[in-house]
Design an enzyme around this catalytic site. Structure first.
Site, PDB file in Angstrom:
ATOM      1  N   VAL A 114       0.836  -1.198   0.000  1.00 39.34           N
ATOM      2  CA  VAL A 114       0.000   0.000   0.000  1.00 39.34           C
ATOM      3  C   VAL A 114       0.872   1.249   0.000  1.00 39.34           C
ATOM      4  O   VAL A 114       2.067   1.171   0.236  1.00 39.34           O
ATOM      5  CB  VAL A 114      -0.903   0.042   1.244  1.00 39.34           C
ATOM      6  CG1 VAL A 114      -2.030  -0.938   1.112  1.00 39.34           C
ATOM      7  CG2 VAL A 114      -0.103  -0.199   2.511  1.00 39.34           C
ATOM      8  N   GLY A 115       0.244   2.380  -0.250  1.00 42.23           N
ATOM      9  CA  GLY A 115       0.939   3.656  -0.117  1.00 42.23           C
ATOM     10  C   GLY A 115       1.249   4.292  -1.450  1.00 42.23           C
ATOM     11  O   GLY A 115       1.097   3.692  -2.512  1.00 42.23           O
ATOM     12  N   ASN A 116       1.658   5.556  -1.345  1.00 44.27           N
ATOM     13  CA  ASN A 116       1.896   6.357  -2.551  1.00 44.27           C
ATOM     14  C   ASN A 116       3.068   5.828  -3.351  1.00 44.27           C
ATOM     15  O   ASN A 116       3.044   5.811  -4.577  1.00 44.27           O
ATOM     16  CB  ASN A 116       2.171   7.804  -2.141  1.00 44.27           C
ATOM     17  CG  ASN A 116       0.955   8.425  -1.497  1.00 44.27           C
ATOM     18  OD1 ASN A 116      -0.125   8.409  -2.073  1.00 44.27           O
ATOM     19  ND2 ASN A 116       1.108   8.943  -0.287  1.00 44.27           N
ATOM     20  N   VAL A 117       4.129   5.415  -2.652  1.00 42.10           N
ATOM     21  CA  VAL A 117       5.334   4.998  -3.368  1.00 42.10           C
ATOM     22  C   VAL A 117       5.071   3.687  -4.120  1.00 42.10           C
ATOM     23  O   VAL A 117       5.409   3.544  -5.295  1.00 42.10           O
ATOM     24  CB  VAL A 117       6.527   4.864  -2.389  1.00 42.10           C
ATOM     25  CG1 VAL A 117       7.770   4.398  -3.123  1.00 42.10           C
ATOM     26  CG2 VAL A 117       6.798   6.197  -1.699  1.00 42.10           C
ATOM     27  N   GLU A 122      -2.275  -8.599  -2.369  1.00 38.67           N
ATOM     28  CA  GLU A 122      -3.451  -8.505  -1.497  1.00 38.67           C
ATOM     29  C   GLU A 122      -4.390  -7.382  -1.890  1.00 38.67           C
ATOM     30  O   GLU A 122      -5.587  -7.513  -1.775  1.00 38.67           O
ATOM     31  CB  GLU A 122      -3.037  -8.393  -0.036  1.00 38.67           C
ATOM     32  CG  GLU A 122      -2.058  -7.288   0.192  1.00 38.67           C
ATOM     33  CD  GLU A 122      -1.370  -7.383   1.528  1.00 38.67           C
ATOM     34  OE1 GLU A 122      -1.382  -8.451   2.133  1.00 38.67           O
ATOM     35  OE2 GLU A 122      -0.829  -6.371   1.962  1.00 38.67           O
ATOM     36  N   ASN A 139       0.745   2.667  10.604  1.00 39.73           N
ATOM     37  CA  ASN A 139      -0.356   1.804  10.164  1.00 39.73           C
ATOM     38  C   ASN A 139      -0.214   0.425  10.806  1.00 39.73           C
ATOM     39  O   ASN A 139      -0.846   0.133  11.794  1.00 39.73           O
ATOM     40  CB  ASN A 139      -0.374   1.690   8.640  1.00 39.73           C
ATOM     41  CG  ASN A 139      -0.516   3.049   7.965  1.00 39.73           C
ATOM     42  OD1 ASN A 139      -1.174   3.941   8.501  1.00 39.73           O
ATOM     43  ND2 ASN A 139       0.098   3.218   6.825  1.00 39.73           N
ATOM     44  N   GLY A 180       0.427  -7.059   5.205  1.00 41.09           N
ATOM     45  CA  GLY A 180       0.877  -8.314   4.604  1.00 41.09           C
ATOM     46  C   GLY A 180       2.333  -8.289   4.204  1.00 41.09           C
ATOM     47  O   GLY A 180       2.824  -9.232   3.581  1.00 41.09           O
ATOM     48  N   LYS A 221       9.982  14.173   5.735  1.00 39.54           N
ATOM     49  CA  LYS A 221       9.746  15.467   6.393  1.00 39.54           C
ATOM     50  C   LYS A 221      10.679  16.551   5.812  1.00 39.54           C
ATOM     51  O   LYS A 221      11.530  17.118   6.521  1.00 39.54           O
ATOM     52  CB  LYS A 221       9.919  15.365   7.914  1.00 39.54           C
ATOM     53  CG  LYS A 221       8.981  14.360   8.569  1.00 39.54           C
ATOM     54  CD  LYS A 221       7.537  14.810   8.547  1.00 39.54           C
ATOM     55  CE  LYS A 221       6.600  13.732   9.081  1.00 39.54           C
ATOM     56  NZ  LYS A 221       5.223  13.857   8.618  1.00 39.54           N
TER      57      LYS A 221
HETATM   58  O1  0RQ Z   1       3.821  11.466   6.542  1.00 34.59           O
HETATM   59  O2  0RQ Z   1       2.346  12.681   4.982  1.00 34.59           O
HETATM   60  O3  0RQ Z   1       2.552  13.337   7.417  1.00 34.59           O
HETATM   61  O4  0RQ Z   1       4.468  13.726   5.823  1.00 34.59           O
HETATM   62  O5  0RQ Z   1       5.130   8.747   6.716  1.00 34.59           O
HETATM   63  O6  0RQ Z   1       4.982   8.373   3.921  1.00 34.59           O
HETATM   64  O7  0RQ Z   1       6.344   8.679   1.870  1.00 34.59           O
HETATM   65  O8  0RQ Z   1       3.813   9.118   1.750  1.00 34.59           O
HETATM   66  O9  0RQ Z   1       4.835   6.790   2.044  1.00 34.59           O
HETATM   67  O10 0RQ Z   1       2.331   6.401   1.550  1.00 34.59           O
HETATM   68  O11 0RQ Z   1       4.239   5.006   0.624  1.00 34.59           O
HETATM   69  O12 0RQ Z   1       3.577   4.887   3.080  1.00 34.59           O
HETATM   70  C1  0RQ Z   1       5.483   2.626   5.308  1.00 34.59           C
HETATM   71  C2  0RQ Z   1       3.544   4.073   5.885  1.00 34.59           C
HETATM   72  C3  0RQ Z   1       4.689   4.264   3.641  1.00 34.59           C
HETATM   73  C4  0RQ Z   1       3.281   2.249   4.131  1.00 34.59           C
HETATM   74  C5  0RQ Z   1       4.247   3.300   4.760  1.00 34.59           C
HETATM   75  C6  0RQ Z   1       6.102   9.766   6.922  1.00 34.59           C
HETATM   76  C7  0RQ Z   1       5.941  10.663   5.711  1.00 34.59           C
HETATM   77  C8  0RQ Z   1       4.419  10.651   5.566  1.00 34.59           C
HETATM   78  C9  0RQ Z   1       3.849   8.307   4.717  1.00 34.59           C
HETATM   79  P1  0RQ Z   1       3.247  12.923   6.158  1.00 34.59           P
HETATM   80  P2  0RQ Z   1       4.950   8.336   2.320  1.00 34.59           P
HETATM   81  P3  0RQ Z   1       3.667   5.791   1.728  1.00 34.59           P
HETATM   82  C10 0RQ Z   1       0.629  -4.627   1.872  1.00 34.59           C
HETATM   83  C11 0RQ Z   1       1.876  -4.131   2.452  1.00 34.59           C
HETATM   84  C12 0RQ Z   1       3.405  -1.101   6.008  1.00 34.59           C
HETATM   85  C13 0RQ Z   1       2.408  -2.148   5.546  1.00 34.59           C
HETATM   86  C14 0RQ Z   1       2.734  -2.788   4.248  1.00 34.59           C
HETATM   87  C15 0RQ Z   1       2.866   1.159   5.110  1.00 34.59           C
HETATM   88  C16 0RQ Z   1       4.039   9.224   5.938  1.00 34.59           C
HETATM   89  O13 0RQ Z   1       3.912   1.642   3.034  1.00 34.59           O
HETATM   90  O14 0RQ Z   1       1.970   1.340   5.914  1.00 34.59           O
HETATM   91  O15 0RQ Z   1       3.820  -2.684   3.699  1.00 34.59           O
HETATM   92  N1  0RQ Z   1       3.563  -0.004   5.076  1.00 34.59           N
HETATM   93  N2  0RQ Z   1       1.758  -3.496   3.728  1.00 34.59           N
HETATM   94  O16 0RQ Z   1       6.479  11.938   5.944  1.00 34.59           O
HETATM   95  C17 0RQ Z   1       9.171   9.679  10.140  1.00 34.59           C
HETATM   96  C18 0RQ Z   1      10.429   8.319   8.709  1.00 34.59           C
HETATM   97  C19 0RQ Z   1       9.391   8.440   7.743  1.00 34.59           C
HETATM   98  C20 0RQ Z   1       8.263   9.208   8.070  1.00 34.59           C
HETATM   99  C21 0RQ Z   1       7.993   8.372   6.052  1.00 34.59           C
HETATM  100  N3  0RQ Z   1      11.516   7.594   8.469  1.00 34.59           N
HETATM  101  N4  0RQ Z   1      10.262   8.940   9.885  1.00 34.59           N
HETATM  102  N5  0RQ Z   1       8.148   9.825   9.258  1.00 34.59           N
HETATM  103  N6  0RQ Z   1       7.438   9.150   7.001  1.00 34.59           N
HETATM  104  N7  0RQ Z   1       9.203   7.939   6.489  1.00 34.59           N
HETATM  105  C22 0RQ Z   1      -0.690  -3.860   2.054  1.00 34.59           C
HETATM  106  C23 0RQ Z   1      -1.414  -4.222   3.318  1.00 34.59           C
HETATM  107  O17 0RQ Z   1      -0.867  -4.844   4.137  1.00 34.59           O
HETATM  108  C24 0RQ Z   1      -2.806  -3.881   3.531  1.00 34.59           C
END
Ligand code: 0RQ
Length: 503
Positions: free
Chosen positions: A269-272, A293, A383, A387, A407
């Site tokens: 999930v997520g933007n990246v 998933e 979050n 998976g 940030k």
């Molecule tokens: O926060 O928007 O407030 O600035 O985290 O970061 O770069 O937009 O990344 O949307 O791709 O999410 C890991 C959360 C990444 C996601 C995670 C801050 C950053 C921002 C989000 P702001 P981005 P993404 C299958 C797979 C775990 C579950 C998973 C995730 C916010 O990919 O939940 O992989 N993964 N499931 O600024 C402090 C750092 C940071 C930070 C980013 N090092 N320290 N803040 N941010 N890095 C799907 C399922 O399982 C359902």
């Protein structure tokens, strides 16, 4: 009787949401449908939240424990958390109100691998499941349930719950019928058999959920839409990350380590992660498959462009625009998309057999390749692991992606030591940032450190990482994975004190 409820006995159980919510007792364990903003009940959670809020305000507190497939939406997680109505939440969630309650200590959260949830319930480790509240898109004449836009843990909730409340959602496309593959062959050891799935598109189960009618205590009708977050348009950094992933995959094909049509893709999930999928659409690969998933916008685009031939998942996670596109053409997508229970979509046995290419976003990585996917500065959960662990450990190749800074550049996502570990160095094959890719396969810790610092860290943070690593070589207790323990988390401490990791 609504056109979606074609069974008379079920039609006679239709009630308003308030009445259904009253059937959920205080302190109950409640299993609700929903996975990444798709297929969650839309009416009963709001009615339950109202009841919980009133009870809590009247001095006679009432809470429930909430189990789902994965994240849901503000109408479910948000409403119940806002009412201070959740005792314990599991598994993956991404709701801002819940996140605040969890991080303030007001709500307990158990972050379980998504493939493990169902078996934990079958094993009885989580206690009895009192009530299931499950969204479906219809009921057949003979009483079988047509699943909606996610399957998640619904089979398990219906099997295990004492009482079942169904929400029949006529907003969901009728053409979803036939898209699902519900496998009823799972069992607990010592009665387990191999899961007979050798291709992502194999159908090994039945298209409907089965539920003894006497278990159904209420049926609620709704026509409310799924509510998903809109993804950010891929920015330059995401596009660069996607480019490095594509280069890596291309190089694997050239070296004969991957076939031309790759291996089944899993994307997190997520933007990246969404941006990486968008990048695949511009790449040289065709006729790909996905065993994953969630189906997010990027994956739907790949299906439309013909890049993806078959996708197996447990849920959709689409923006409103993509949902409209899907709902208007659901019958066509049915040829290429299958939705399964999450214990199968994420099953280690199947992920290993198919040889998935797992791509997941992260919070931070350390110089040895340990990954933190869940916690900001070691203690604030974002979050959950979702998976990512199911796939990373069992993948053919596990790839983790992140921008090298967060940030506005104050944080380096490559740090001396991660402040929380979700994926250990043993499960991490390739780390990719916009700076480049570090292929860590077969490397020893000291080789990994050099590669990660030089290929993945942002140039502004590289000198400090090199300095930490060189001094660790000289001053560490052991030389295998050198660390200076009184300094290894000092980058995080500095950020918490000064708002930046920069010198
Ligand atoms: O926060 O928007 O407030 O600035 O985290 O970061 O770069 O937009 O990344 O949307 O791709 O999410 C890991 C959360 C990444 C996601 C995670 C801050 C950053 C921002 C989000 P702001 P981005 P993404 C299958 C797979 C775990 C579950 C998973 C995730 C916010 O990919 O939940 O992989 N993964 N499931 O600024 C402090 C750092 C940071 C930070 C980013 N090092 N320290 N803040 N941010 N890095 C799907 C399922 O399982 C359902």
């Amino acid at each position: 009787m609504s056109g979606r409820i074609r069974n008379h006995r079920m039609a006679s159980k239709v009630v308003e949401a308030d009445e259904a919510a009253r059937l959920i007792p205080a302190g109950a364990n409640v299993g609700m449908s929903g996975f990444t903003g798709a297929g969650y009940p839309k009416e009963v959670p709001g009615a339950l939240a109202k009841r919980l809020a009133e009870a809590n305000a009247s001095g006679d507190p009432m809470r429930v424990s909430l189990w789902t497939g994965a994240s849901t939406a503000p109408e479910l997680d948000g409403a119940l958390a806002e009412a201070d109505g959740i005792e314990l939440r599991l598994p993956y969630q991404s709701d801002p109100v819940s996140r605040e309650k969890i991080n303030s200590g007001a709500m307990d959260y158990t972050d379980i691998h998504l493939s493990h949830v169902a078996q934990r319930v079958w094993q009885g480790f989580l206690g009895p499941l009192d009530v299931a509240v499950v969204e479906i898109s219809g009921i057949t004449e003979d009483g079988r349930l047509i699943p909606s836009s996610s399957v998640g843990n619904n089979k398990t909730w219906i099997d295990q719950a004492d009482r079942v409340i169904l929400e029949v959602n006529s907003w969901q496309s009728e053409q979803l019928e036939g898209m699902h593959d519900i496998y009823y062959g799972t069992a607990l050891p010592p009665h387990r058999n191999p899961i007979p799935l050798t291709e992502p598109g194999d159908r090994i189960g039945v298209p409907h959920l089965e539920c003894p009618p006497e278990k159904v205590v209420a049926v609620v009708e709704t026509e409310s839409p799924d509510r998903n977050t809109v993804f950010k348009e891929p920015d330059e950094v995401s596009r660069m990350i996607a480019g490095h992933v594509l280069d890596f995959l291309g190089s694997e094909v050239r070296h004969g380590r991957l076939p031309q049509d790759l291996l089944p893709l899993q994307s997190g999930v997520g933007n990246v992660a969404n941006a990486v999928l968008a990048g695949l659409g511009d790449g040289p690969f065709h006729e790909l498959t996905a065993y994953t998933e969630v189906i997010q916008d990027g994956m739907l685009d790949l299906i439309d462009s013909g890049t993806l031939r078959t996708v197996s998942a447990t849920a959709f996670s689409l923006s409103p625009a993509a949902v409209e596109r899907f709902n208007n053409n659901a019958a066509d997508y049915r040829e290429r998309i299958l939705l399964r229970p999450q214990e199968i979509s994420n099953h280690p046995e199947v992920v290993r057999r198919l040889g998935c290419l797992a791509m997941n976003g992260i919070v931070e990585a350390d110089i040895y390749g340990n990954i933190n996917s869940t916690h900001m500065m070691g203690s604030r959960v974002q979050n959950g692991i979702g998976g990512s662990g199911d796939f990373a450990r069992n993948a053919y190749t596990s790839i983790f992606v992140t921008p090298s800074t967060a940030k506005s550049g104050a944080i380096s996502t490559i740090v001396p030591m991660v402040s929380h570990v979700d994926h250990t160095e043993h499960d991490v094959d390739v780390l990719v940032t916009e700076q480049g890719a570090a292929d860590l396969r077969g490397l020893a810790p000291r080789q990994r450190a050099r590669k990660i610092i030089e290929h993945c860290a942002h140039p502004d943070f590289r000198p400090a990482l090199r300095d930490y690593y060189e001094r660790s070589l000289a001053g560490s207790h052991g030389g295998h994975t050198p660390h200076l323990l009184d300094e290894s988390l000092s980058w995080h401490v500095k950020y918490l004190r000064e708002g930046t990791m920069r010198a």
